[in-house]
Design an enzyme around this catalytic site. Structure first.
Site, PDB file in Angstrom:
ATOM      1  N   GLU A 318     -11.785   0.558   0.606  1.00  0.00           N
ATOM      2  CA  GLU A 318     -10.893  -0.095  -0.344  1.00  0.00           C
ATOM      3  C   GLU A 318      -9.501   0.530  -0.287  1.00  0.00           C
ATOM      4  OE1 GLU A 318     -14.059  -1.536  -3.751  1.00  0.00           O
ATOM      5  OE2 GLU A 318     -12.831   0.232  -4.173  1.00  0.00           O
ATOM      6  N   CYS A 319      -8.490  -0.293  -0.133  1.00  0.00           N
ATOM      7  CA  CYS A 319      -7.083   0.092  -0.219  1.00  0.00           C
ATOM      8  C   CYS A 319      -6.773   1.242   0.744  1.00  0.00           C
ATOM      9  CB  CYS A 319      -6.713   0.439  -1.659  1.00  0.00           C
ATOM     10  SG  CYS A 319      -4.949   0.231  -2.000  1.00  0.00           S
ATOM     11  N   GLY A 320      -6.668   2.484   0.264  1.00  0.00           N
ATOM     12  CA  GLY A 320      -6.417   3.596   1.172  1.00  0.00           C
ATOM     13  C   GLY A 320      -7.469   3.713   2.250  1.00  0.00           C
ATOM     14  N   SER A 411     -10.695  -3.865   2.519  1.00  0.00           N
ATOM     15  CA  SER A 411      -9.875  -4.750   1.687  1.00  0.00           C
ATOM     16  C   SER A 411      -8.930  -3.919   0.830  1.00  0.00           C
ATOM     17  CB  SER A 411     -10.784  -5.607   0.799  1.00  0.00           C
ATOM     18  OG  SER A 411     -10.079  -6.233  -0.231  1.00  0.00           O
TER      19      SER A 411
END
Length: 441
Positions: A318-320, A411
C-alpha cells in the site's frame, strides 16, 4: 470519562494540546486511552509517546455507528479516561456540512463532550463569538469549553477567560506561544514520533490547565449503548504474515493488525532497511511510509529486494509499499532501483493526492474477488504511470488505480480492513494456499 478535542480548522494545535492534556492526566495518576479521528498514521505516534498506549482510529466513513461504538469500547478497555483528538476542523468531512467522516460525526455518535482548541495568537474578545458559533451550530455536538494555543501571556489568558465566561464557556487550559513547544513537520504532516521526539517535558511544564473542570466535564458524558465485540473470537495461528516495519514503513491501522491476529495471523516484522532476508512467512504486507526519505538505503539492500522478488506467496503493498515494489523511485534527479515486481517508476510531485476512497476490484487479488467493494483512503505525493493490469476502479467514476496479477496487489489506497473483515479473511486464506517461504527460524 471521555473528552474530544476539536478545532475551527487544521493547524490550530489539536495534537499539541492533546499531548499536554495526556501528560497532565497521567500525572494525575489516570490511565488514559488516546484515539484519533480520521485516517491519520502520524499524529497517533505522538499520542502514543505521551500516553504509553496505542491509539485507535475512529472514522465515520469507514465504520457505521455500531462499528464505531464497538471500536471505542474495544480501545478504551482498562482505561479511566478516553481522549479523542479530532481531525481538521470540527465540521470538516466528506460532505460540506461534516455529516460523514468528520470530528463532529464522531462526537455525536460517542456523545462526547467537545473542548474547542483555538489558536489564540492575535485574538482577544473575538474568541467568544468564535466559540459560541461552534457551540450552537449543531444540537448534537456539545462544545463544553476551550483550550487556547499560542497565548501571549498570563494577562492574555485572563482576557480570553473573561471573554469566554461572558458567553458561558470556560477556558479549560492554555499553552504559551513558544517555538520550543512546536512539533516538527514535513510534507505529509508531522514528523513521526520515533524520528523526532515530541517536546513532552516542555509541554508538561508550560501547560496551564483547570484539571478538575476537565474531569468534571469529561465525566458528564452520558452512558453509551452496548455494542458487539469489535474483533471476532480469536483463532489459533494458522499463517505467518511478514509485515514491513521500520522508519521507512510504519503506516498501519492497529485495529487492522489486531483483526488479522484474531483471524489467525502470526505477525512477524521485517525491516526493508536493515534485514537482508525475509523471515519464514506465507504472505507479505508492505504498508505505507516514507520510502522517498530512505530511497538510497532501500535500494542498497539488494539482498532483501531480491528476496521479495522471489517470494512466492501473496503480497499486499500500500502506498509506500507500492512505490517500493515498483521498478524504482526518483528523488529529484536521482533514480534508485527498487524491487521491480510492479511495472513503472515512482516520482514525487508537488501536489498531494488525498481523500476517502471506495473501490471495486477489477480482477481477483489477495484481498478481494472481482467486483468486491472496499473502503480506504489516499494521501501521497508520489505518482506511478497507469498500470497494464489495474487493481481497482474508483466508485463514482471510471478512474482505475494500482496493479495486480492475482498474487501481488499494489495500490496507493490504504484499505481499512475492519470495514470489510472478509477481505482480511481472504488474505489469510490466500496465504494458507502456499508453502511457508523464507529461511528457517
Amino acid at each position: 470519562m471521555r473528552l474530544l478535542l476539536a478545532a475551527p480548522h487544521s493547524g490550530s494545535g489539536k495534537t499539541t494540546l492533546a499531548l499536554a492534556l495526556l501528560l497532565a492526566l497521567r500525572e494525575r495518576g489516570l490511565k488514559v486511552q488516546p484515539f484519533k479521528v480520521g485516517p491519520d498514521y502520524i499524529d497517533p505516534t505522538h499520542l502514543e509517546a505521551a500516553s504509553g498506549r496505542r491509539p485507535y482510529h475512529l472514522d465515520g466513513f469507514f465504520l457505521d455507528e455500531k462499528g464505531l461504538l464497538s471500536l471505542f469500547r474495544h480501545g478504551a478497555r482498562g482505561a479511566e479516561f478516553a481522549l479523542i483528538e479530532g481531525v481538521m476542523g470540527l465540521f470538516d468531512g466528506k460532505d460540506p456540512l461534516g455529516e460523514v467522516g468528520s470530528t463532529a460525526q464522531v462526537a455525536r455518535l460517542l456523545k462526547a463532550p467537545v473542548a474547542l482548541v483555538v489558536d489564540a495568537k492575535g485574538m482577544a474578545g473575538s474568541i467568544a463569538p468564535l466559540a459560541l458559533g461552534f457551540r450552537d451550530f449543531h444540537p448534537g455536538v456539545r462544545v463544553v469549553g476551550v483550550l487556547a494555543n499560542r497565548v501571549g501571556s498570563e494577562r492574555h489568558a485572563g482576557i480570553l477567560k473573561e471573554a469566554l465566561e461572558a458567553v458561558g464557556l470556560p477556558l479549560l487550559g492554555w499553552l504559551p506561544e513558544d517555538p520550543a513547544l512546536a512539533l516538527p513537520e514535513r510534507h505529509l504532516g508531522l514528523v513521526l514520533a520515533g524520528e523526532a521526539k515530541p517536546p513532552l517535558e516542555a509541554l508538561r511544564r508550560a501547560f496551564r490547565v483547570d484539571l478538575p473542570r476537565v474531569l468534571e466535564l469529561a465525566a458528564s458524558a452520558p452512558p453509551l449503548p452496548e455494542a458487539p465485540p469489535f474483533l471476532p473470537e480469536r483463532r489459533p495461528p494458522r499463517v505467518r504474515l511478514a509485515y514491513a516495519w521500520d522508519r521507512a514503513f510504519a503506516f498501519y491501522y492497529p485495529e487492522a493488525l489486531e483483526l488479522l491476529e484474531a483471524l489467525g495471523a502470526e505477525l512477524v516484522p521485517v525491516s526493508p532497511l536493515e534485514d537482508e532476508a525475509l523471515p519464514e512467512a506465507h504472505a507479505l504486507l508492505l504498508g505505507g511510509g516514507y520510502p522517498e526519505l530512505y530511497a538510497e538505503r532501500l535500494s542498497e539492500n539488494r539482498a532483501l529486494r531480491e528476496a521479495i522478488r522471489r517470494f512466492p506467496g501473496p503480497i499486499v503493498a500500500e502506498c509506500g509499499g507500492y512505490m517500493y515494489l515498483s521498478r524504482g523511485l526518483w528523488v529529484g534527479e536521482r533514480f534508485f532501483p527498487m524491487v521491480g515486481l510492479v511495472p513503472g517508476e515512482a516520482r514525487m510531485a508537488e501536489r498531494p493526492v488525498l481523500g476517502y476512497r471506495e473501490v471495486e476490484a477489477l480482477r481477483d487479488n489477495p484481498v478481494a474477488r472481482k467486483g468486491d467493494r472496499l473502503k480506504g483512503h489516499e494521501f501521497h505525493y508520489a505518482r506511478l504511470p497507469p498500470s497494464p493490469s489495474p487493481a481497482w476502479r474508483r466508485l463514482g467514476g471510471e478512474e482505475v488505480e494500482g496493479y495486480t496479477d492475482g498474487r501481488v496487489l499494489a495500490s496507493f489506497v490504504h484499505l481499512y480492513l475492519p470495514a470489510s473483515p472478509g477481505a482480511a479473511e481472504r488474505l489469510l486464506r490466500s496465504a494458507e494456499g502456499g508453502a511457508l517461504s523464507g529461511p528457517p527460524s
